[in-house]
Design an enzyme around this catalytic site. Structure first.
Site, short mmCIF file in Angstrom:
data_model
loop_
_atom_site.label_atom_id
_atom_site.label_comp_id
_atom_site.label_asym_id
_atom_site.label_seq_id
_atom_site.Cartn_x
_atom_site.Cartn_y
_atom_site.Cartn_z
N HIS A 64 14.27 -2.84 -4.54
CA HIS A 64 12.80 -2.23 -4.49
C HIS A 64 12.27 -2.82 -6.03
CE1 HIS A 64 8.92 -0.88 -3.84
NE2 HIS A 64 9.36 -0.20 -4.62
N ASP A 93 6.03 6.29 3.48
CA ASP A 93 4.87 5.76 2.90
C ASP A 93 3.39 5.08 1.74
OD1 ASP A 93 3.87 7.26 -0.28
OD2 ASP A 93 5.79 5.83 -1.42
N GLU A 116 7.05 -6.90 -0.73
CA GLU A 116 8.02 -7.38 -1.28
C GLU A 116 7.52 -8.76 -0.39
OE1 GLU A 116 11.64 -5.10 -1.46
OE2 GLU A 116 10.00 -3.43 -1.61
N LYS A 130 -1.40 7.28 -3.88
CA LYS A 130 -0.58 7.54 -2.67
C LYS A 130 -0.53 8.58 -1.80
CE LYS A 130 3.45 4.43 -3.50
NZ LYS A 130 4.51 3.56 -3.11
N THR A 179 10.99 3.37 -1.17
CA THR A 179 11.89 2.58 -0.57
C THR A 179 12.99 1.59 0.01
OG1 THR A 179 9.53 2.04 -1.15
CG2 THR A 179 10.82 0.55 0.17
N THR A 220 0.63 9.92 4.49
CA THR A 220 2.12 10.10 4.82
C THR A 220 2.76 9.79 6.22
OG1 THR A 220 3.22 10.78 2.28
CG2 THR A 220 4.71 10.14 4.11
N GLU A 232 5.89 1.62 3.20
CA GLU A 232 7.09 1.93 2.21
C GLU A 232 8.15 2.70 3.55
OE1 GLU A 232 5.92 1.68 -2.16
OE2 GLU A 232 7.09 3.56 -1.16
N GLN A 242 -2.46 1.42 -7.05
CA GLN A 242 -1.88 1.88 -7.62
C GLN A 242 -1.39 0.98 -8.67
OE1 GLN A 242 1.34 0.78 -4.69
NE2 GLN A 242 2.79 1.36 -6.80
N GLU A 294 11.00 4.61 4.08
CA GLU A 294 11.81 5.23 3.37
C GLU A 294 12.78 6.37 4.56
OE1 GLU A 294 9.98 6.92 0.16
OE2 GLU A 294 8.51 6.42 -0.16
N ASP A 344 8.36 12.34 -3.97
CA ASP A 344 8.72 10.84 -3.87
C ASP A 344 9.50 10.27 -4.30
OD1 ASP A 344 9.32 8.68 -1.38
OD2 ASP A 344 7.42 7.97 -1.66
N ARG A 360 5.47 -10.03 -12.62
CA ARG A 360 5.62 -10.71 -13.82
C ARG A 360 6.37 -11.86 -13.26
NH1 ARG A 360 9.19 -6.74 -17.03
NH2 ARG A 360 9.51 -8.59 -18.78
N ARG A 363 -1.98 -1.18 -2.73
CA ARG A 363 -1.59 -1.31 -4.43
C ARG A 363 -2.51 -2.06 -4.50
NH1 ARG A 363 3.82 0.28 -2.99
NH2 ARG A 363 5.01 -1.08 -1.90
#
Length: 455
Positions: free
Chosen positions: A149, A252, A392, A272, A378, A276, A218, A259, A220, A142, A158, A256
């Site tokens: 993204h 995908d 997002e 992950k 993504t 899938t 995600e 992750q 993709e 992947d 951040r 989170r």
């Protein structure tokens, strides 16, 4: 990949459903997959979608329809009669094209009555079939190739000023990727169990083990490898597309909270590998030829190193595939409201091309094999509505999505809830060419097990 008669928008099929403006599968498409009649005990075999039907390639190869066509087309059809398409993909572009051209001739208006009758005997309604993963996927990689993204995630996680760069410098030099888990790849309709995992809340003294609270998708694309390369050999960029058979949709699934804890400092692992989901049909690179375009890196970014750059890739490396994400919540399902569109974008925004991904994948001599799969990463675009993951869209829960449930009622989604179904769709359209689609990629979230198994 030059244009030829199979891209002619004026060409039509004698099969009426292939002319339906709402169909993803006109005669100019002809995507490949693996299927059998739903509920039967027959072996899975290769098929090609046309209109609302599937051509059973095992039946076609065993009959007389391909007599008079090149031997290479018959050999390709025979390879497609197997439960996976690996042998067909290994045959390479001449065989792929020979079979595409033969099928086009058999399906086009003007085919002889005998040819049409032979194809009719091999047709199965799509409504009556079930699908399997099209290839025996030996390895799955992947990639991480959308600048938008990467930028969105960096700013979500951040608090930085708008002018400050948050994407790592190597993103512009390397098509970044991680090796995924092939065993948990499933075809559209897959039901995904919410995973247990280890996460670490901000300010906590220790991590905790619990069901994932930040489950995400995600949007993709997946690319299937055709002929492989020998161990120790690399594939030059000029030859990379001869090793790419076609494209599918790919979800995908991403945990989170798991992750973000496990990616310090290494890459994704349990976050992950839970699942899938891919769409059943592979749209060939040949079918996508009319939708190729110029690929250019913005001047504010470093340009690729020479082994990842040439005139051909600059001229035709982009593919304008339109993608959209739809969400079906249990409340909308109960009221027969159907899914709601929550995002859409185009693959043309991607920071790296499919050929660049394959070339970089093999530059160290890594040997790809027929049927291997790699994800594009993504596919997010430059505007807020083009974000291709719910993290997002919701700014990691700070701006939840409002979902209309009818009767003036709404529900919110910061992340995916149990019972939610994520549906990915894609298509290509351009003036002067037939619109072609990819079908759909659907996956539904199941609740976590009530307790994590212990010793």
């Amino acid at each position: 990949m030059p244009l030829d008669h199979t891209h002619d928008v004026q060409k039509c099929s004698w099969l009426d459903s292939a002319q339906d403006k709402n169909s993803d599968f006109p005669i100019q498409n002809l995507p490949f997959g693996i299927f059998r009649r739903r509920g039967s005990a027959t072996a899975f075999r290769g098929g090609v979608a046309i209109g609302d039907q599937v051509i059973d390639l095992a039946t076609l190869a065993a009959g007389s329809a391909l007599h008079g066509h090149p031997e290479l087309a018959r050999q390709a059809a025979q390879a497609c009669a197997q439960p996976v398409l690996n042998d067909f993909l290994a045959q390479g572009p001449p065989a792929w094209r020979a079979l595409r051209h033969a099928l086009f001739a058999l399906l086009a208006r003007g085919a002889s009555p005998a040819q049409a009758a032979a194809v009719q005997a091999a047709l199965v309604p799509q409504a009556d079939v079930e699908h399997a993963v099209p290839t025996r996927i030996g390895d799955y990689t992947d990639f991480y190739t959308s600048y938008y993204h990467a930028d969105n995630f960096g700013r979500i996680m951040r608090d930085v000023p708008p002018h400050e760069e948050v994407v790592s410098p190597n993103f512009h030099w390397i098509p970044l990727a991680y090796h995924g888990r092939a065993s948990s790849i499933g075809v559209s309709g897959q039901r995904v169990r919410r995973p247990w995992g280890q996460s670490h809340a901000a300010g906590a003294d220790a991590p905790r083990v619990e069901p994932c609270a930040w489950l995400d998708y995600e949007m993709e694309l997946g690319f299937y490898v055709g002929p492989g390369n020998e161990p120790g050999d690399s594939v030059p960029l000029a030859q990379a597309e001869n090793h790419l058979f076609g494209v599918c949709l790919l979800n995908d699934w991403s945990a989170r909270d798991i992750q973000f804890w496990e990616m310090a400092p290494l890459g994704p692992f349990l976050s992950k590998s839970l699942a899938t989901t891919i769409s059943p049909w592979i749209v060939t690179m040949d079918a996508l030829a009319p939708f190729r375009g110029e690929w250019r890196r913005e001047s504010r970014f470093p340009q690729p190193l020479p082994y990842l750059d040439n005139a051909q890739n600059q001229a035709t490396g982009s593919i304008d595939i339109q993608l959209e994400t739809l969400l079906e919540t249990p409340a909308r399902r109960a009221r027969a409201m159907g899914p709601v569109r929550i995002a859409g974008t185009s693959f043309r925004h991607q920071h790296w091309t499919a050929a660049q991904m394959l070339t970089h994948h093999t530059m160290n001599g890594c040997n790809l094999q027929p049927g291997d799969l790699f994800g594009s990463g993504t596919v997010s675009g430059p505007t807020a509505g083009e974000a291709a993951a719910i993290t997002e869209l919701s700014k990691a829960g700070r701006e939840p999505l409002r979902i209309d449930c009818g009767n003036g009622q709404f529900e919110e989604r910061s992340f995916l809830a149990d019972g939610d179904a994520v549906i990915l769709r894609a298509w290509c359209e351009q003036a002067g060419f037939a619109r072609i689609g990819f079908g759909q990629c659907r996956g539904e979230v199941l609740p976590a097990h009530s307790a994590m198994p212990t010793s």
